[in-house]
Design an enzyme around this catalytic site. Structure first.
Site: not given
Length: 362
Positions: A26, A75
């Site tokens: 990723k 986050e």
């Protein structure tokens, strides 16, 4: 497609090619866009709008000289108190009209973040960190997959020990972390301000809560530089990832528009031009509003468009777009606009090849 979108597609395809070849799992790509107001932008009303509309986020702002870096991040990187550690694995994104948040791409992306945080924290913990069940986390108009991760730190562990091993997580860099960071450097990744860095609070005893500076904007004068990113994995679709970054950037852009209007929510009769992947290509606000704003009982019917909408303030913009093999310059108008010669004169002066007329009034 615009030049910016074509460049984005090329970057995503380059990342997918290396992922499919097994070089990494990723990588998180970021892109920027600019928005200009008519006057210098004040940070305070923008922060007030973020607080009002992003209640579940961590709102932050830092000013230095004539620049201000601010945002509303969903986050949390780490919350450390004594020996208690709380972290979050946040990944996968959905918005109205997108594919399901529980789809395989989002689940795979989020599981990479969970596994990486657990493996990274484990050497600093008394026992293996525990990942709570995955939950849906709202962030304005967006939703994400989130897993809370809890652990007890070894004696002597400090907050900056945790930050050193945690940041950047696969949610903002990629996985494996070192390989992803090298890939981003090699491909010229640029991130302005403190975007994707750590921001938070510390106390005198070494405790603190640090979040990741996402959904951010760098303000300079009357210009806002917005940044947003998307996690790229093997089955990522470049156009869908483009739309995802558009939606993330709008979290701050919407607050900026409201701040510029003094916090007043305004209503326009609006049409939009949408691309094949759901991205917003253009927007038009109706200018020629017919009817009246109050009830006039002597009339056989009431046409109250002026009661509910303001006159459009965007003029008659033109947009370059491509649909399948057809590329051209498009304009828009709504219903009563079609009766006014200036509509076609302004569009024609911009080289519009097709005027899209919507009908929604008598």
């Amino acid at each position: 497609r615009t030049l910016a979108e074509r460049a984005w597609v090329a970057r995503v395809n380059a990342a997918r090619r290396d992922i499919l070849q097994g070089r990494l799992d990723k990588v998180v790509l970021a892109r920027s866009r600019q928005w200009q107001a008519q006057t210098n932008i004040s940070a305070r009303p923008l922060v007030e709008q973020l607080c009002a509309h992003q209640a579940d986020a961590c709102i932050y702002a830092f000013s230095q000289g004539e620049s201000t870096f601010l945002g509303a991040t969903p986050e949390r990187l780490v919350d450390f108190n004594g020996t208690r550690i709380e972290s979050e694995a946040l990944a996968g994104t959905a918005w109205p009209g997108s594919s399901a948040l529980e789809g395989s791409k989002n689940q795979h992306e989020q599981s990479l973040v969970v596994d990486a945080i657990i493996e990274t924290l484990a050497p600093l913990c008394q026992s293996r960190p525990y990942a709570h069940p995955v939950e849906v986390h709202p962030a304005g108009r967006l939703t994400h997959l989130r897993s809370r991760i809890s652990a007890q730190a070894l004696n002597g562990t400090q907050l900056f020990d945790l930050l050193r091993v945690l940041h950047p997580t696969p949610a903002v860099g990629g996985y494996p972390t070192a390989t992803a960071i090298d890939w981003l450097k090699a491909h010229g990744e640029q991130r302005s301000g403190w975007y994707s860095g750590g921001i938070g609070l510390l106390d005198g005893e070494g405790n603190g809560q640090i979040s990741v500076a996402l959904r951010s904007a760098l303000i300079q004068g009357n210009t806002i530089f917005l940044q947003a990113g998307a996690g790229i994995v093997a089955d990522s679709d470049p156009h869908s990832e483009w739309v995802e970054t558009q939606n993330k950037a709008r979290a701050v852009l919407r607050a900026a528009e409201l701040a510029e209007q003094g916090g007043r929510v305004r209503h326009f009769n609006t049409s939009i031009l949408v691309g094949k992947s759901g991205e917003l290509i253009g927007k038009y606000r109706k200018i020629h509003l017919p009817g009246h704003s109050e009830n006039e009982p002597w009339r056989p019917f009431q046409h109250l468009e002026k009661r509910y909408f303001e006159r459009g303030d965007l003029g008659f913009p033109a947009f370059q777009a491509q649909f399948n093999a057809h590329q051209g310059i498009f304009g828009m108008a709504l219903c009563n606009d079609r009766r006014w010669p200036e509509t076609y004169r302004v569009l024609g002066l911009q080289g519009v090849e097709m005027a899209l007329i919507g009908y929604n009034t008598p």
